[in-house]
Design an enzyme around this catalytic site. Sequence first.
Site, short mmCIF file in Angstrom:
data_model
loop_
_atom_site.label_atom_id
_atom_site.label_comp_id
_atom_site.label_asym_id
_atom_site.label_seq_id
_atom_site.Cartn_x
_atom_site.Cartn_y
_atom_site.Cartn_z
N ARG A 144 0.85 -1.20 0.00
CA ARG A 144 0.00 0.00 0.00
C ARG A 144 0.88 1.24 0.00
O ARG A 144 0.55 2.26 -0.58
CB ARG A 144 -0.95 0.00 1.22
N LYS B 189 -9.06 6.48 -18.61
CA LYS B 189 -9.44 7.02 -19.91
C LYS B 189 -8.25 7.01 -20.88
O LYS B 189 -7.72 5.94 -21.17
CB LYS B 189 -10.04 8.41 -19.70
O1 P1T Z 1 -14.12 6.62 -13.31
P1 P1T Z 1 -12.91 7.13 -12.58
O2 P1T Z 1 -11.62 6.55 -13.02
O3 P1T Z 1 -13.07 7.10 -11.10
O4 P1T Z 1 -12.76 8.67 -13.00
C1 P1T Z 1 -13.66 9.68 -12.65
C2 P1T Z 1 -13.60 10.83 -13.62
C3 P1T Z 1 -12.89 11.96 -13.28
N1 P1T Z 1 -12.80 13.02 -14.12
C4 P1T Z 1 -13.40 13.00 -15.33
C5 P1T Z 1 -13.28 14.19 -16.21
C6 P1T Z 1 -14.12 11.88 -15.74
O5 P1T Z 1 -14.69 11.90 -16.94
C7 P1T Z 1 -14.23 10.77 -14.86
C8 P1T Z 1 -15.00 9.54 -15.23
N2 P1T Z 1 -15.87 9.69 -16.30
C9 P1T Z 1 -16.68 8.71 -16.82
C10 P1T Z 1 -16.73 7.46 -16.34
C11 P1T Z 1 -17.51 9.12 -17.97
O6 P1T Z 1 -18.05 8.26 -18.69
O7 P1T Z 1 -17.60 10.33 -18.20
#
Ligand code: P1T
Length: 378
Positions: free
Chosen positions: A46, A195
Site C-alpha cells: 500500500r 481514460k
Molecule cells: O471513473 P474514474 O476513473 O473514477 O474517474 C472519474 C472521472 C474523473 N474526471 C473526469 C473528467 C471523468 O470523466 C471521470 C469519469 N468519467 C466517466 C466514467 C464518464 O463516462 O464520463
Amino acid sequence: MGFSTDAVHGGQSAEPVTGAVMMPIFQTSTFKQDGLGRHRGYEYARTQNPTREAFERNIAVLEGGAHGVAFASGMSAIAAVMYLFKEGDEIVITENVYGGTYRLAESVLKQYGLRFKFIDTTDIETVKANVTPSTKLVFIETPTNPLLHVTDVQAVATFSHTLNALVAVDNTFMSPYFQNPLALGADIVLHSSTKYLNGHSDMVGGVVVVNDSPLAEQLRFVQNAVGAVPGPFDCYLALRGTKTLALRMKQHEANARHLAAYLRGHRALERLYYPGLDSHPQHELTKKQSRGFGGIVTFDVGSLERAKHVLENVSLFTLAESLGGVESLICHPASMTHASVPKEERVRIGITDGLIRLSVGIEDVEDLEKDLAHALEF
Ligand code: P1T
C-alpha cells in the site's frame, strides 16, 4: 526530449535485478526486510510498489511535474486532493464537472464541512467574483464533461494565486499530449487514468501530478493513510498505455475533427459541441492553451426520444459509460454519467435529455461516419 520519447522512456530504466526492459508487475503485498528497521525501500505494497512508482514517474514526466501519485480510480485521485483541506475550507469548482465529482462534493465531502461553490469558470469575471480570501482551492475541469466548456487556466491561476488559493485541473479529457496545466500555472493536475492514459478500457485508475515537494508529501500521506491505491497489474496496464498515448491521441483527434465537420449543420442536430470548431466559444483559447482539441464530440438532438433512437441505432459505437479507449463509445450524459446531478441543475447548464456524447475511437473514420449517418436518420 519530445513527447513521444518521454512517453516511452520517461522515468523508466531497466529493472535492476534481471535487466527486464519493461517494468515487471510486482504482484506482492509485502517485502522482506533484511533486519529490524533495515529494508530495501519497500515495506508494504500500500505504501510502495515498484510497478506503481514506474507509472507515477512516467506520468510526472508527461505532465512536466516532479511527482506523480497514483490512485485506485479517478474519483479517489480527486478525493485525495480534497482531503488536503479541512472543515470550513471553501472550494470553488467548475459547474459542469463529471457527475461523479459533483456527487463526491455534494453527497460526501459536504458532510465533513468542506464548502463548495459551483461556478462557470469559463468566465473570468465570475471567477473573480467568487474566489475570495476564504477560497482554498479552485478546481477546474477543462474541457468539461460532457459540454466541452474550456476554462482559461492561466487567467484563473494568476487570479487565484493572488488570494493564495491552490489551483487543480482535471486534465482527463485532453491528456498530457494536448495540454499541460502545470505549465499554465496550475498547482495540481489530475487524471482518471481509466481514460486516455490507459487507452484500452481495461482498468480503472487515477493519478495526481504536482511540482511542489511538500504538496507531494501530503498527497503520498493521503495515498497511504486512506489506502485507495491501484494494484500493480493496473499500474502496468496504465504504463503500457502511456507509451502509445501520442499515436492514439493523434488518431482520436483526427477522427473527432472529421466527425465534427460531418455533423456540423446536420439537420438532425440542434447543437454541436467541439472545441476544434471555429464556432466553439473558446476555440481561440483552446488554440492558445492546448496543442489540440481532443477526441470527444457532444451534440444535442432535441429530445429524449430522438436521443434514444440514435443510441439504439448505432452499431459500431458502443453504448457505454467511460471514454478515451481505442474503441468508439456513445453515451447519454443525462441518464448515465451525470445522473447524480439534479435535473434542474443539469438542464440549467445544458445537459439536456437530447444530449449525446461521443468518445471517438481510433477506427477507420469512414466506418464511424457511416454508423452515425445511419443512426441520425429520423
Ligand atoms: O471513473 P474514474 O476513473 O473514477 O474517474 C472519474 C472521472 C474523473 N474526471 C473526469 C473528467 C471523468 O470523466 C471521470 C469519469 N468519467 C466517466 C466514467 C464518464 O463516462 O464520463
